[in-house]
Write a protein that holds these residues in place. Structure first.
Motif, PDB file in Angstrom:
ATOM      1  N   ARG A  50       0.836  -1.206   0.000  1.00 25.05           N
ATOM      2  CA  ARG A  50       0.000   0.000   0.000  1.00 25.05           C
ATOM      3  C   ARG A  50       0.866   1.250   0.000  1.00 25.05           C
ATOM      4  O   ARG A  50       0.611   2.211  -0.733  1.00 25.05           O
ATOM      5  N   ASP A  51       1.905   1.250   0.830  1.00 25.22           N
ATOM      6  CA  ASP A  51       2.767   2.426   0.917  1.00 25.22           C
ATOM      7  C   ASP A  51       3.573   2.621  -0.360  1.00 25.22           C
ATOM      8  O   ASP A  51       3.785   3.759  -0.810  1.00 25.22           O
ATOM      9  N   GLN A 111       1.567   4.373  -3.015  1.00 23.13           N
ATOM     10  CA  GLN A 111       1.445   5.819  -2.795  1.00 23.13           C
ATOM     11  C   GLN A 111       2.759   6.546  -3.074  1.00 23.13           C
ATOM     12  O   GLN A 111       2.774   7.634  -3.655  1.00 23.13           O
ATOM     13  N   GLN A 112       3.876   5.934  -2.659  1.00 27.07           N
ATOM     14  CA  GLN A 112       5.169   6.618  -2.746  1.00 27.07           C
ATOM     15  C   GLN A 112       5.777   6.564  -4.147  1.00 27.07           C
ATOM     16  O   GLN A 112       6.450   7.501  -4.572  1.00 27.07           O
TER      17      GLN A 112
END
Length: 397
Positions: free
Chosen positions: A241-242, A245-246
């Motif tokens: 998930r991170d 986004q990143q």
């Protein structure tokens, strides 16, 4: 209890008003498909639909509908001449509103609880003996596994055989070319990197299987007493998930570029094996969430069935994901005790081991391991929930 009922939209929908004033709509074709009379469903333990799809009129309508027995029964007749009845409670549980659909989704799979390194302070854990003896404790352990992807069972007897006992308490063992149980012990002539004293890079197991083992169990029978040997765990669900986004481009590469995963070796049974699968590192489900994580260095082949312009960007994306797994923000490191049994989600969590840093370590670390399939684990959890929580799905356990 239903207050009133009517057919709407030319008989294509049945509208039920409940005692609390809310309403639910049901398609006529769904009602016809789910008529539970003796002509349409079998009775007894094998409760299955006998009205075949080839005989179902998908354009059927409800010609007549009414409440009977003071609202305790909904009776109707369809355009094909068939008549049937439904319990209002049965219908409400299966209504098409978001709340009912969400409740059913949780029966299928409880909501994930992604985590980072802070979980180390409150690791899901239970005594092994309670899980083996109490159904409520077993249910708690299985729910931890579905939500967090891991559970630590403490104080199991430090002897072989208890991985099988746990697997058979839940369901049955998953067999691979390593057999059912497998022993992880430092060896002079290893068939797996797990049997060496080296650092075991963080990974998921058996990435070369189309249907990877869903859960892994590791039982620490003898723990290495020297420096090193800490177990490493990180949550792929949170990290993916991170990463999305990143670095959306890296995430896109890891979800689309197919990698050749292979295992060409002689198994513990003396037979040669050639396992090969082409799949991306990250497989997503229909909701765009992590379904399966295939992360490995040792099981990636030198064959790489991707266009050349994707190769260098893929390596950079892979390295970024690896660095996130090892980031102190995400990784848990724990020196397991003798008798500890860690159970974890092999298609969600990555695991590894720090190197055994002192010499003469052959035979000083002894683990027994095994696998379970998620379908069987979730089935066991649902049966326990039905039995312990008053049969909420109405299947009669």
């Amino acid at each position: 209890m239903a207050r009133r009922v009517s057919a709407t939209d030319g008989g294509r929908r049945v509208l039920l008003q409940w005692a609390d004033g809310t309403t639910s709509a049901f398609p006529a074709v769904w009602l016809r498909d789910n008529c539970h009379c003796a002509q349409c469903f079998t009775s007894g333990a094998i409760h299955v639909r006998t009205l075949l799809m080839e005989h179902l009129d998908v354009d059927c309508t409800v010609q007549e509908v009414k409440l009977e027995q003071e609202g305790a029964e909904v009776a109707m007749r369809w355009s094909d001449g068939h008549a049937g009845t439904f319990s209002p409670g049965w219908l409400r549980q299966r209504a098409f509103e978001p709340a009912q659909r969400a409740a059913r989704g949780v029966v299928c799979r409880p909501t994930l609880q992604p985590w980072d390194a802070a979980l180390a302070a409150d690791l899901p854990r239970l005594p092994f003996v309670r899980v083996m003896q109490e159904d409520a404790a077993l249910l708690e352990a299985l729910l931890h596994l579905e939500r967090y992807g891991l559970v630590l069972l403490e104080e199991a007897p430090a002897q072989p055989g208890h991985v099988r006992r746990l697997c058979e308490r839940i369901a049955f063992m998953r067999t691979t070319h390593f057999g059912e149980e497998f022993t992880v012990r430092v060896k002079v002539d290893p068939t797996s990197i797990a049997y060496t004293a080296r650092n075991i890079e963080i990974h998921t197991d058996a990435c070369y299987y189309d249907y990877m083992p869903g859960l892994q169990i590791l039982h620490f029978i003898v723990q290495y007493e020297g420096k090193g040997g800490e177990t490493q765990l990180a949550d792929g669900a949170q990290i993916c998930r991170d990463l999305r986004q990143q670095d959306p481009d890296a995430f896109q590469l890891l979800t689309t570029v197919k990698v050749d995963f292979k295992n060409v070796t002689m198994g513990e049974n003396g037979k040669h094996h050639f396992k090969l699968l082409q799949a991306p590192v990250i497989t997503l489900d229909s909701e765009g969430e992590l379904q399966c994580l295939r992360f490995t260095t040792s099981q990636r082949d030198s064959y790489f069935s991707a266009p050349i312009e994707q190769i260098e960007p893929w390596y950079k994306a892979m390295k970024k994901l690896l660095n996130m797994f090892y980031d102190d923000k995400y990784i848990i490191k724990r020196k397991m005790k003798e008798g500890d049994m860690i159970v974890f989600d092999n298609v969600r969590l990555v695991h590894g081991r720090e190197p055994l840093l002192e010499g003469g370590c052959v035979g000083e670390r002894h683990l027994e391991g095994g696998y379970l399939d998620w379908d069987e684990v979730r089935s066991r959890r649902r049966v326990l929930q039905e039995r312990l929580q008053g049969n909420p799905s109405g299947y009669g356990f």
